[in-house]
Scaffold this motif. Sequence first.
Motif, PDB file in Angstrom:
ATOM      1  N   ALA A  17       0.834  -1.208   0.000  1.00  0.00           N
ATOM      2  CA  ALA A  17       0.000   0.000   0.000  1.00  0.00           C
ATOM      3  C   ALA A  17       0.869   1.258   0.000  1.00  0.00           C
ATOM      4  O   ALA A  17       0.606   2.221  -0.729  1.00  0.00           O
ATOM      5  CB  ALA A  17      -0.945  -0.002   1.192  1.00  0.00           C
ATOM      6  N   VAL A  18       1.928   1.258   0.805  1.00  0.00           N
ATOM      7  CA  VAL A  18       2.842   2.408   0.853  1.00  0.00           C
ATOM      8  C   VAL A  18       3.535   2.592  -0.496  1.00  0.00           C
ATOM      9  O   VAL A  18       3.695   3.718  -0.977  1.00  0.00           O
ATOM     10  CB  VAL A  18       3.863   2.243   2.000  1.00  0.00           C
ATOM     11  N   SER A  22       3.238   5.876  -2.832  1.00  0.00           N
ATOM     12  CA  SER A  22       4.465   6.601  -3.213  1.00  0.00           C
ATOM     13  C   SER A  22       4.498   6.866  -4.711  1.00  0.00           C
ATOM     14  O   SER A  22       4.856   7.955  -5.145  1.00  0.00           O
ATOM     15  CB  SER A  22       5.704   5.811  -2.800  1.00  0.00           C
ATOM     16  N   VAL A  23       4.135   5.879  -5.506  1.00  0.00           N
ATOM     17  CA  VAL A  23       4.107   6.047  -6.956  1.00  0.00           C
ATOM     18  C   VAL A  23       3.083   7.106  -7.347  1.00  0.00           C
ATOM     19  O   VAL A  23       3.341   7.970  -8.189  1.00  0.00           O
ATOM     20  CB  VAL A  23       3.825   4.704  -7.663  1.00  0.00           C
ATOM     21  N   LEU A  24       1.911   7.064  -6.731  1.00  0.00           N
ATOM     22  CA  LEU A  24       0.880   8.066  -7.030  1.00  0.00           C
ATOM     23  C   LEU A  24       1.342   9.483  -6.676  1.00  0.00           C
ATOM     24  O   LEU A  24       1.105  10.433  -7.425  1.00  0.00           O
ATOM     25  CB  LEU A  24      -0.422   7.726  -6.287  1.00  0.00           C
ATOM     26  N   VAL A  25       2.009   9.635  -5.550  1.00  0.00           N
ATOM     27  CA  VAL A  25       2.528  10.948  -5.142  1.00  0.00           C
ATOM     28  C   VAL A  25       3.597  11.425  -6.122  1.00  0.00           C
ATOM     29  O   VAL A  25       3.636  12.601  -6.495  1.00  0.00           O
ATOM     30  CB  VAL A  25       3.061  10.909  -3.700  1.00  0.00           C
ATOM     31  N   MET A  26       4.471  10.514  -6.563  1.00  0.00           N
ATOM     32  CA  MET A  26       5.527  10.889  -7.508  1.00  0.00           C
ATOM     33  C   MET A  26       4.944  11.363  -8.832  1.00  0.00           C
ATOM     34  O   MET A  26       5.536  12.181  -9.528  1.00  0.00           O
ATOM     35  CB  MET A  26       6.487   9.723  -7.735  1.00  0.00           C
ATOM     36  N   ILE A  27       3.784  10.878  -9.196  1.00  0.00           N
ATOM     37  CA  ILE A  27       3.118  11.310 -10.430  1.00  0.00           C
ATOM     38  C   ILE A  27       2.355  12.606 -10.199  1.00  0.00           C
ATOM     39  O   ILE A  27       2.388  13.523 -11.027  1.00  0.00           O
ATOM     40  CB  ILE A  27       2.173  10.200 -10.939  1.00  0.00           C
TER      41      ILE A  27
END
Length: 154
Positions: A17-18, A22-27
């Motif tokens: 989940a983390v 993290s990937v979503l935040v980086m995008i």
Amino acid sequence: MQDASQKGFTLIELLAAVAVLSVLVMIAVPSYQKYIRDARLNHVRAVLLQNAHFMERFYQQRRSFKQTSTTWPALPYAETEHFCIRPQGNARGAHDGKFTLKAVAFDKSGEPRVIKINESLITVICESSDSACSDNDSFFAGGAKVDQQCKVFQ
């Protein structure tokens, strides 16, 4: 075997989940930052347009865009929260029927682009510029060579 009374997530599930978050935040963060920068440019473009209309009214009253032969008139909007706005070039020697107003970011490391508008209301954006905001300058010095990679702003 797990007891039915124990509920919750395993360590692997939490790590997955983390990782997904993290990937979503980086995008999302770069997209949001671009949105903010573009919104600031559109705001300063609107302010430049208001100043250009002021210059046109000034011209109708005086038949010149200059206050005197060596000075530009004081603009009604000399800055926004993120940009300073000044005429481009010294009024001394400038053609009476022409002007260019330029907006430069106070923080050039955060926003290196500049935006300009002329007497024909053509708006141009330049990817970089040697111009900088200074409290003691009433205009941006230099000619076309100080702004690089310019194109019409859509």
